[in-house]
Design a protein around this motif. Sequence first.
Motif, mmCIF file in Angstrom:
data_model
loop_
_atom_site.group_PDB
_atom_site.id
_atom_site.type_symbol
_atom_site.label_atom_id
_atom_site.label_comp_id
_atom_site.label_asym_id
_atom_site.label_seq_id
_atom_site.Cartn_x
_atom_site.Cartn_y
_atom_site.Cartn_z
ATOM 1 N N GLY A 256 42.221 39.130 48.497
ATOM 2 C CA GLY A 256 43.567 39.269 49.043
ATOM 3 C C GLY A 256 44.268 40.486 48.465
ATOM 4 O O GLY A 256 43.762 41.157 47.573
ATOM 5 N N VAL A 257 45.427 40.753 48.980
ATOM 6 C CA VAL A 257 46.185 41.921 48.529
ATOM 7 C C VAL A 257 47.336 41.540 47.595
ATOM 8 O O VAL A 257 47.988 42.433 47.040
ATOM 9 C CB VAL A 257 46.725 42.740 49.725
ATOM 10 C CG1 VAL A 257 45.580 43.286 50.554
ATOM 11 C CG2 VAL A 257 47.670 41.925 50.571
ATOM 12 N N ALA A 258 47.570 40.261 47.397
ATOM 13 C CA ALA A 258 48.737 39.819 46.628
ATOM 14 C C ALA A 258 48.781 40.409 45.219
ATOM 15 O O ALA A 258 49.848 40.733 44.719
ATOM 16 C CB ALA A 258 48.765 38.292 46.561
ATOM 17 N N GLY A 259 47.651 40.550 44.584
ATOM 18 C CA GLY A 259 47.630 41.043 43.209
ATOM 19 C C GLY A 259 47.498 42.547 43.070
ATOM 20 O O GLY A 259 47.570 43.075 41.953
ATOM 21 N N LEU A 260 47.318 43.249 44.182
ATOM 22 C CA LEU A 260 47.122 44.701 44.098
ATOM 23 C C LEU A 260 48.301 45.435 43.452
ATOM 24 O O LEU A 260 48.065 46.345 42.640
ATOM 25 C CB LEU A 260 46.784 45.282 45.465
ATOM 26 C CG LEU A 260 45.437 44.825 46.062
ATOM 27 C CD1 LEU A 260 45.223 45.467 47.429
ATOM 28 C CD2 LEU A 260 44.290 45.110 45.116
ATOM 29 N N PRO A 261 49.557 45.063 43.761
ATOM 30 C CA PRO A 261 50.655 45.737 43.054
ATOM 31 C C PRO A 261 50.617 45.515 41.538
ATOM 32 O O PRO A 261 50.933 46.417 40.767
ATOM 33 C CB PRO A 261 51.913 45.123 43.674
ATOM 34 C CG PRO A 261 51.480 44.655 45.026
ATOM 35 C CD PRO A 261 50.053 44.199 44.843
ATOM 36 N N LEU A 262 50.209 44.316 41.110
ATOM 37 C CA LEU A 262 50.087 44.055 39.673
ATOM 38 C C LEU A 262 48.980 44.905 39.062
ATOM 39 O O LEU A 262 49.133 45.421 37.942
ATOM 40 C CB LEU A 262 49.800 42.581 39.409
ATOM 41 C CG LEU A 262 50.907 41.593 39.698
ATOM 42 C CD1 LEU A 262 50.411 40.168 39.469
ATOM 43 C CD2 LEU A 262 52.115 41.884 38.836
ATOM 44 N N MET A 263 47.885 45.033 39.776
ATOM 45 C CA MET A 263 46.790 45.856 39.279
ATOM 46 C C MET A 263 47.238 47.307 39.149
ATOM 47 O O MET A 263 46.980 47.956 38.125
ATOM 48 C CB MET A 263 45.568 45.740 40.194
ATOM 49 C CG MET A 263 44.927 44.364 40.169
ATOM 50 S SD MET A 263 43.616 44.170 41.391
ATOM 51 C CE MET A 263 42.348 45.213 40.676
#
Length: 157
Positions: free
Chosen positions: A32-39
């Motif tokens: 998913g893309v949900a964690g991409l900003p955190l990464m």
Amino acid sequence: MRKSLSSTSTRTFLLWPLVVGVEQAVSRRRVGVAGLPLMAAGYAAYRLAGAYRLPRAGGPPGMSQGMPERLVEDGPYRWTRNPMYAGHLLFLSGLALSTRSPLATGLLGWHVRWFADRVRRDEQRLHERFGAAYDEYRARTPRWIPGPRTGSRSAEQ
């Protein structure tokens, strides 16, 4: 970032995403893309804090390679004593959130403990090197969660 598996940053930002990606492919789970900003934020925090610290502190690029020559108390180090380590944990949180992988979640949990232990060792070494100046910095700057410097913060945050 050193390109060696003995380097914490290489493991965090290259090896673990690769291993978790293989696990995702083998298990046919979608990422998913949900964690991409955190990464992205975690990697940016790591890189920017390191680029800020190195010319100001002197010494080697990391505490595992030696001691800084000067204490850095401004820039990102004004808000948290460990912005680079926090960047690692933020990145791994994003990896676990994006993949919902038991492996990524386990890696995050292991690294939370590992960095907590490493910070305690680093703090002892910094106290030995900088004495009262480090103790004063530690008293007013939180260990992990960025926030305003107050002078009354607990050193264990």
